[in-house]
Write a protein that holds these residues in place. Structure first.
Motif, PDB file in Angstrom:
ATOM      1  N   THR A  15     -43.471 -92.280 -32.426  1.00 12.12           N
ATOM      2  CA  THR A  15     -43.162 -92.214 -33.860  1.00 12.12           C
ATOM      3  C   THR A  15     -43.686 -93.484 -34.515  1.00 12.12           C
ATOM      4  OG1 THR A  15     -40.991 -93.158 -33.440  1.00 12.12           O
ATOM      5  CG2 THR A  15     -41.079 -90.786 -33.791  1.00 12.12           C
ATOM      6  N   ILE A  16     -44.045 -93.336 -35.770  1.00 17.24           N
ATOM      7  CA  ILE A  16     -44.511 -94.486 -36.547  1.00 17.24           C
ATOM      8  C   ILE A  16     -43.439 -94.733 -37.599  1.00 17.24           C
ATOM      9  CG2 ILE A  16     -46.383 -95.441 -37.945  1.00 17.24           C
ATOM     10  CD1 ILE A  16     -47.351 -94.559 -35.177  1.00 17.24           C
ATOM     11  N   GLU A  17     -42.936 -95.940 -37.608  1.00 16.54           N
ATOM     12  CA  GLU A  17     -41.877 -96.270 -38.568  1.00 16.54           C
ATOM     13  C   GLU A  17     -42.353 -97.361 -39.493  1.00 16.54           C
ATOM     14  OE1 GLU A  17     -38.769 -97.438 -35.976  1.00 16.54           O
ATOM     15  OE2 GLU A  17     -38.426 -95.399 -35.247  1.00 16.54           O
ATOM     16  N   GLN A  21     -57.240 -91.881 -28.667  1.00 17.80           N
ATOM     17  CA  GLN A  21     -57.230 -91.250 -29.986  1.00 17.80           C
ATOM     18  C   GLN A  21     -57.247 -92.243 -31.145  1.00 17.80           C
ATOM     19  OE1 GLN A  21     -57.519 -88.033 -30.870  1.00 17.80           O
ATOM     20  NE2 GLN A  21     -57.808 -87.517 -28.718  1.00 17.80           N
ATOM     21  N   CYS A  22     -56.673 -93.421 -30.935  1.00 15.76           N
ATOM     22  CA  CYS A  22     -56.536 -94.343 -32.066  1.00 15.76           C
ATOM     23  C   CYS A  22     -57.866 -95.011 -32.422  1.00 15.76           C
ATOM     24  CB  CYS A  22     -55.497 -95.416 -31.749  1.00 15.76           C
ATOM     25  SG  CYS A  22     -55.322 -96.576 -33.125  1.00 15.76           S
ATOM     26  N   GLY A  23     -58.321 -94.791 -33.650  1.00 14.92           N
ATOM     27  CA  GLY A  23     -59.582 -95.382 -34.102  1.00 14.92           C
ATOM     28  C   GLY A  23     -59.480 -96.874 -34.352  1.00 14.92           C
ATOM     29  N   GLY A  57     -57.778 -99.088 -32.499  1.00 20.07           N
ATOM     30  CA  GLY A  57     -57.556 -99.908 -31.307  1.00 20.07           C
ATOM     31  C   GLY A  57     -56.162-100.495 -31.223  1.00 20.07           C
ATOM     32  N   VAL A  58     -55.165 -99.701 -31.612  1.00 15.45           N
ATOM     33  CA  VAL A  58     -53.794-100.209 -31.601  1.00 15.45           C
ATOM     34  C   VAL A  58     -53.276-100.421 -30.177  1.00 15.45           C
ATOM     35  CG1 VAL A  58     -51.398 -99.531 -32.098  1.00 15.45           C
ATOM     36  CG2 VAL A  58     -53.164 -99.331 -33.868  1.00 15.45           C
ATOM     37  N   TYR A  59     -53.726 -99.540 -29.264  1.00 13.37           N
ATOM     38  CA  TYR A  59     -53.101 -99.541 -27.942  1.00 13.37           C
ATOM     39  C   TYR A  59     -53.893-100.288 -26.883  1.00 13.37           C
ATOM     40  CZ  TYR A  59     -50.251 -95.714 -29.792  1.00 13.37           C
ATOM     41  OH  TYR A  59     -49.405 -94.945 -30.531  1.00 13.37           O
ATOM     42  N   ASP A  60     -53.172-101.048 -26.079  1.00 11.76           N
ATOM     43  CA  ASP A  60     -53.665-101.488 -24.782  1.00 11.76           C
ATOM     44  C   ASP A  60     -52.978-100.594 -23.752  1.00 11.76           C
ATOM     45  OD1 ASP A  60     -55.360-103.504 -25.414  1.00 11.76           O
ATOM     46  OD2 ASP A  60     -53.819-105.068 -25.372  1.00 11.76           O
ATOM     47  N   LYS A 111     -52.087-103.574 -36.031  1.00 11.84           N
ATOM     48  CA  LYS A 111     -53.328-102.831 -36.296  1.00 11.84           C
ATOM     49  C   LYS A 111     -53.060-101.411 -36.796  1.00 11.84           C
ATOM     50  CE  LYS A 111     -56.029-105.145 -32.716  1.00 11.84           C
ATOM     51  NZ  LYS A 111     -56.603-104.901 -31.391  1.00 11.84           N
ATOM     52  N   CYS A 112     -51.820-100.957 -36.736  1.00 12.93           N
ATOM     53  CA  CYS A 112     -51.543 -99.545 -37.024  1.00 12.93           C
ATOM     54  C   CYS A 112     -51.672 -99.241 -38.507  1.00 12.93           C
ATOM     55  CB  CYS A 112     -50.143 -99.166 -36.539  1.00 12.93           C
ATOM     56  SG  CYS A 112     -49.753 -97.450 -36.920  1.00 12.93           S
ATOM     57  N   ARG A 113     -52.311 -98.109 -38.821  1.00 11.61           N
ATOM     58  CA  ARG A 113     -52.567 -97.668 -40.194  1.00 11.61           C
ATOM     59  C   ARG A 113     -51.723 -96.456 -40.571  1.00 11.61           C
ATOM     60  NH1 ARG A 113     -56.072-100.801 -43.290  1.00 11.61           N
ATOM     61  NH2 ARG A 113     -56.848-102.352 -41.837  1.00 11.61           N
ATOM     62  N   ALA A 114     -50.878 -96.025 -39.668  1.00  9.82           N
ATOM     63  CA  ALA A 114     -50.041 -94.843 -39.888  1.00  9.82           C
ATOM     64  C   ALA A 114     -50.868 -93.595 -40.185  1.00  9.82           C
ATOM     65  CB  ALA A 114     -49.030 -95.093 -41.018  1.00  9.82           C
ATOM     66  N   CYS A 115     -51.900 -93.382 -39.393  1.00  7.75           N
ATOM     67  CA  CYS A 115     -52.733 -92.193 -39.604  1.00  7.75           C
ATOM     68  C   CYS A 115     -52.241 -91.010 -38.782  1.00  7.75           C
ATOM     69  CB  CYS A 115     -54.182 -92.494 -39.245  1.00  7.75           C
ATOM     70  SG  CYS A 115     -54.490 -92.551 -37.477  1.00  7.75           S
ATOM     71  N   HIS A 116     -51.317 -91.263 -37.863  1.00  7.82           N
ATOM     72  CA  HIS A 116     -50.657 -90.201 -37.097  1.00  7.82           C
ATOM     73  C   HIS A 116     -51.572 -89.409 -36.171  1.00  7.82           C
ATOM     74  CE1 HIS A 116     -47.019 -90.001 -40.074  1.00  7.82           C
ATOM     75  NE2 HIS A 116     -47.337 -91.234 -39.716  1.00  7.82           N
ATOM     76  N   ARG A 117     -52.725 -89.949 -35.876  1.00 11.79           N
ATOM     77  CA  ARG A 117     -53.599 -89.254 -34.930  1.00 11.79           C
ATOM     78  C   ARG A 117     -52.953 -89.245 -33.533  1.00 11.79           C
ATOM     79  NH1 ARG A 117     -58.237 -85.847 -34.793  1.00 11.79           N
ATOM     80  NH2 ARG A 117     -58.819 -85.837 -32.612  1.00 11.79           N
ATOM     81  N   CYS A 118     -52.449 -90.403 -33.128  1.00 11.42           N
ATOM     82  CA  CYS A 118     -51.839 -90.482 -31.798  1.00 11.42           C
ATOM     83  C   CYS A 118     -50.588 -89.601 -31.736  1.00 11.42           C
ATOM     84  CB  CYS A 118     -51.496 -91.930 -31.466  1.00 11.42           C
ATOM     85  SG  CYS A 118     -50.336 -92.690 -32.621  1.00 11.42           S
ATOM     86  N   VAL A 119     -49.849 -89.616 -32.836  1.00  7.15           N
ATOM     87  CA  VAL A 119     -48.615 -88.819 -32.897  1.00  7.15           C
ATOM     88  C   VAL A 119     -48.942 -87.339 -32.701  1.00  7.15           C
ATOM     89  CG1 VAL A 119     -46.694 -88.137 -34.389  1.00  7.15           C
ATOM     90  CG2 VAL A 119     -47.560 -90.488 -34.464  1.00  7.15           C
TER      91      VAL A 119
HETATM   92  S1  SF4 Z   1     -50.788 -93.890 -36.189  1.00 11.36           S
HETATM   93 FE1  SF4 Z   1     -51.450 -93.975 -34.078  1.00 11.36          FE
HETATM   94  S2  SF4 Z   1     -53.614 -93.481 -34.147  1.00 11.36           S
HETATM   95 FE2  SF4 Z   1     -53.009 -94.014 -36.213  1.00 11.36          FE
HETATM   96  S3  SF4 Z   1     -53.417 -96.187 -36.421  1.00 11.36           S
HETATM   97 FE3  SF4 Z   1     -51.279 -96.006 -35.779  1.00 11.36          FE
HETATM   98  S4  SF4 Z   1     -51.380 -96.119 -33.587  1.00 11.36           S
HETATM   99 FE4  SF4 Z   1     -53.453 -95.719 -34.218  1.00 11.36          FE
END
Ligand code: SF4
Ligand code: SF4
Ligand code: SF4
Lengths: 277, 503
Positions: free
Chosen positions: B63-65, B28-30, B32-35, B46-54
């Motif tokens: 959770t994104i903090e 889901q993450c555009g 590429g945050v996850y391995d 790399k995280c942008r806090a877009c909450h797509r993965c959440v």
């Molecule tokens: S919130 Fe999730 S999907 Fe969005 S950038 Fe961060 S890790 Fe990737």
């Protein structure tokens, strides 16, 4: 959308022109429109009506700066002759027709033009060929500032502008495609430089050919100047021949050159300008 | 490579006890945050806090903090400023960002309140009484001729002086967002919704994709300095044409759509080569004056069969005088974009420090046009940023005819305001051209959500009108007497033409 009649201001005088229908003489599929003192709206309305009615050659006489002649015309095979001075934005958005001006043309000739041909037997003003994406413009003499700005090519559409005289600053600025030619053979300014400063500033596509020498100080940072090679001359020859034919010049004498080629060093000149937040 | 000083802005926390190890977050993450090595391993930087993965994690275990690293207290050097310096020392680049100005300038809309009827004038129940939101966008003549309709009524006489206007079922339209900056599925969603709602979408400066031709009567086509995607055929298709002079998020500067976003479809719609930057010069080089603007307005009218032509400007200091010139130049509407308007990409320094709030721009322009007796000659569209039906009502009360929404429309499609559109990797499939991301938006789903949003706001507008005791949105337009300020300074109140609460 509420469709309603376009509100044309009452017949009167705007900017010195009368808002009256021009005098039209029609002979078969040709017509002569005398636009002496007539406002551009009435002139262009008359041209559109004639073309819609099957006229293929419209001869406009008495032109004195009326704007937008041929603007948005989408009928290939239609020819408009302008006798006098063609006004700003002549052939703007034109797609397929031909406009031949026997006189000078003002600013914005071929602005955002798609296809077709414009021939100017005289000089032309600033921003000629702005955003042009197809078609050909030939100017016999000198042109103004920012000529060929942001011309762009797309698939089979390759715009061409050939100027027979000299050009001012920002020639070919932001060019993204197409061929822009400057010959320097018919000019009112023999002692001035061939082309002004900032030539090709921001250029990121297409090519310019200039007959004579161009110094690096005359050019923007985004372009390089090289001698025209065989391949370049192959591109140039038919354009020069078309120019020579339009204005009764000697193509071979012009092709004697020498020509320089001015082209962008990158099609992404600003790729490194930014840091992402 | 040298170690950057810039630390991750967010922390991605996964509760591995709950995690199914399904790998969906990876996909889901555009950005590429996850391995993935037996379990998902996030790279916080790399995280942008877009909450797509959440949103799509089936175990709800992400959770994104905020990465709340403590710095020694300093009200002068905010963390953002410090990070900006570090980043620029790393790269030498202009800081690029997106979406609207996030800085804590005063939000005037939040300091304005609307009136309601009590005792002396009845309020209206919009559920059971007619409540007109229909709005006509465009030049209104000084006078019209009417004739009898033969049934005791009247109708507009043929050629009675009415000008071409665009009919809107509600005074809320979609703001310009170009195909290229947003995906084609976003454009399709906007176009379908505009048709269903009886309103307009706006192509932005990237042209009208042929998939949108069925909705062309609900599309405004922009003519911007790059002159992308314009030929007489598309001019003839669109409902109206709009000359884009400026944008609230980046007044006075041009745009670059980076070459990597120009794929085959975008290049075909813009009519430019694939892979090379699409550069919009800062000005239109055929417009250096109001006279030149008039020339372009009439060029477009001539080439389009005299369709309505509007002019969009960023709200800047001298906006009233500029708008007056625009109206006198023959524009059918003036589009005012405030400094909080969104963007797909803009230098942060421009977005955050140039322009003025749309609230004052609307009031100043409306007043100026009235004072000059030319208010009828053009409609006013206000945008940047309209966040709710309340903002819309206040904008109309300040003098706008119509409001345009961009960010709110993208929020409806899933945007989480992560301000990363310029990266082209939007996980929500909005501001990207990557096929694996763009297919996340189904136009049918998108159109429904947009339709819901505008319907909801329209109902709320009707409620507001009812409370005000008027039965048409026209009666609210420019009715600043129905607004009061709470806590705005005297000068701002004067510019707005609004009294303080209690007066
Ligand atoms: S919130 Fe999730 S999907 Fe969005 S950038 Fe961060 S890790 Fe990737
Ligand atoms: S989506 Fe959620 S459950 Fe699946 S691997 Fe990622 S964190 Fe675990
Ligand atoms: S459109 Fe996408 S990238 Fe842009 S702010 Fe919204 S979620 Fe982020």
């Amino acid at each position: 959308m509420i469709k309603a009649a376009v509100s044309v201001p009452p017949a009167g005088v705007i900017e010195g022109y009368r808002q009256v229908a021009p005098v039209i003489e029609r002979e078969g599929d040709a017509a002569t429109v005398d636009t002496t003192g007539v406002y551009f709206q009435q002139l262009n309305d008359a041209i559109r009506r004639l073309v819609a009615d099957g006229v293929t050659t419209v001869r406009v006489t008495g032109a004195n700066g009326q704007r937008y002649i041929g603007a948005g015309l989408r009928v290939p095979g239609v020819r408009i002759e302008v006798h006098g001075t063609a006004g700003n934005d002549t052939a703007m958005f034109m797609d397929g027709a031909e406009v031949e001006v026997f006189g000078n043309a003002q600013d914005g000739v071929g602005n955002t033009m798609s296809s077709g041909r414009v021939i100017v037997h005289g000089d032309a003003g600033d921003v000629l060929g702005y955003g042009m994406r197809g078609g050909r413009v030939f100017v016999q003499g000198d042109v103004g500032y920012r000529v060929g700005i942001h011309m762009k090519a797309y698939e089979k559409h390759v715009p061409v502008v050939v100027c027979g005289g000299k050009a001012r600053d920002f020639f070919g600025e932001y060019m993204a495609g197409g061929v822009l030619v400057l010959l320097g053979v018919n000019t009112h300014f023999p002692e001035q430089p061939l082309v002004g400063g900032f030539t090709g500033a921001g250029m990121h596509g297409g090519v310019m050919y200039v007959r004579g020498t161009v110094e690096p100080w005359q050019c923007g940072a985004e372009v390089g100047i090289t001698e025209a090679c065989e391949e370049d001359l192959g591109v140039l020859r038919p354009l020069v021949e078309e120019y020579a034919e339009a204005f009764g010049e000697d193509a071979e004498a012009i092709m004697d050159g020498p020509f320089v080629r001015i082209a962008p060093v990158s099609h992404r000149p600003y790729a490194k300008l930014y840091a992402s937040m | 490579m040298q170690q950057t000083f810039v630390q991750p802005e967010f922390r991605v926390r996964i509760d591995y006890d709950k995690c199914h190890k399904c790998g969906r977050c990876v996909q889901q993450c555009g950005w590429g945050v996850y391995d993935f090595a037996e379990r998902p391993i996030p790279h916080d930087e790399k995280c942008r806090a877009c909450h797509r993965c959440v949103t799509y994690c089936p175990a709800h275990c992400i959770t994104i903090e905020k990465n709340a690293l403590a710095f020694r207290e300093n009200d002068n050097w905010s963390t953002n400023l410090v990070k900006g310096v570090w980043k620029q020392a790393d790269t030498g680049g202009v800081l690029l960002t997106s979406m609207g100005n996030p800085r804590p300038y005063e939000r005037i809309f939040d300091k304005l309140v609307l009136d309601a009827c009590q005792v002396t004038n009845p309020s209206i129940d919009p559920l059971r009484e007619p409540m007109e939101l229909r709005t006509y966008l465009g030049r209104k003549p000084d006078a019209v001729q009417v004739e009898s309709d033969g049934n005791g009524g009247f109708r507009l006489a043929e050629g009675g002086g009415m000008t071409n206007n665009l009919k809107l079922d509600t005074p809320i339209i979609f703001s310009p967002m170009s195909y290229g900056s947003v995906s084609l599925n976003v454009h399709r969603s906007l176009a379908m919704a505009a048709e269903r709602l009886g309103i307009l979408m706006n192509t932005g400066e990237g042209g009208l994709h042929e998939d949108l031709y069925p909705y062309q009567d609900h599309a405004i086509l922009q003519v911007a300095s790059g002159r992308f995607g314009l030929n007489p055929e598309v001019l003839g298709r669109a409902a109206a044409l709009e000359i884009k002079i400026g944008q609230g998020a980046k007044p006075g500067i041009g745009g670059h759509l980076p070459g990597e976003k120009i794929d085959r479809e975008v290049s075909a719609t813009r009519m430019i080569p694939q892979g090379s930057d699409a550069i919009s010069p800062a000005p239109h080089h055929d417009i250096y004056s109001i006279e030149d603007l008039r020339q372009l307005i009439y060029a477009i009218k001539e080439a389009s069969g005299y369709k309505p032509v509007g002019v969009k400007i960023a709200a800047v200091h001298n906006v009233a005088a500029i708008a007056s010139g625009i109206v006198r130049a023959g524009a059918d509407y003036v589009y005012l974009d405030g400094f909080r308007g969104g963007t797909g990409a803009a230098p942060a320094v421009i977005r955050d420090h140039i322009g003025i709030p749309v609230e004052v721009a609307i009031a100043a322009v409306d007043q100026r046009l009235r004072d000059e007796g030319i208010r009828n000659q053009a409609s006013i569209i206000a945008a940047g940023s309209i966040r709710s039906s309340a903002d819309a009502a206040k904008a109309i009360a300040l003098g706008a005819d119509v409001v345009a929404i961009g960010t709110a429309a993208l929020l409806a499609l899933g945007c989480h305001l992560c301000q990363s559109c310029h990266t082209g990797k939007c996980s929500w499939g909005i501001t990207t051209q990557k096929p694996e991301l763009t297919r996340r938006i189904d136009p049918e789903w998108g159109a429904e959500r947009l339709t819901n949003l505008v319907h909801a706001w329209s109902h709320e507008l009707q409620e507001i009108l009812g409370a005000l005791g008027v039965n048409a949105v026209e009666s609210l337009r420019g009715s600043r007497e129905r607004l009061r300020s709470i806590g705005l300074d005297e000068h701002t109140c004067r510019v707005l033409g609004v009294k303080p609460a209690g007066m």
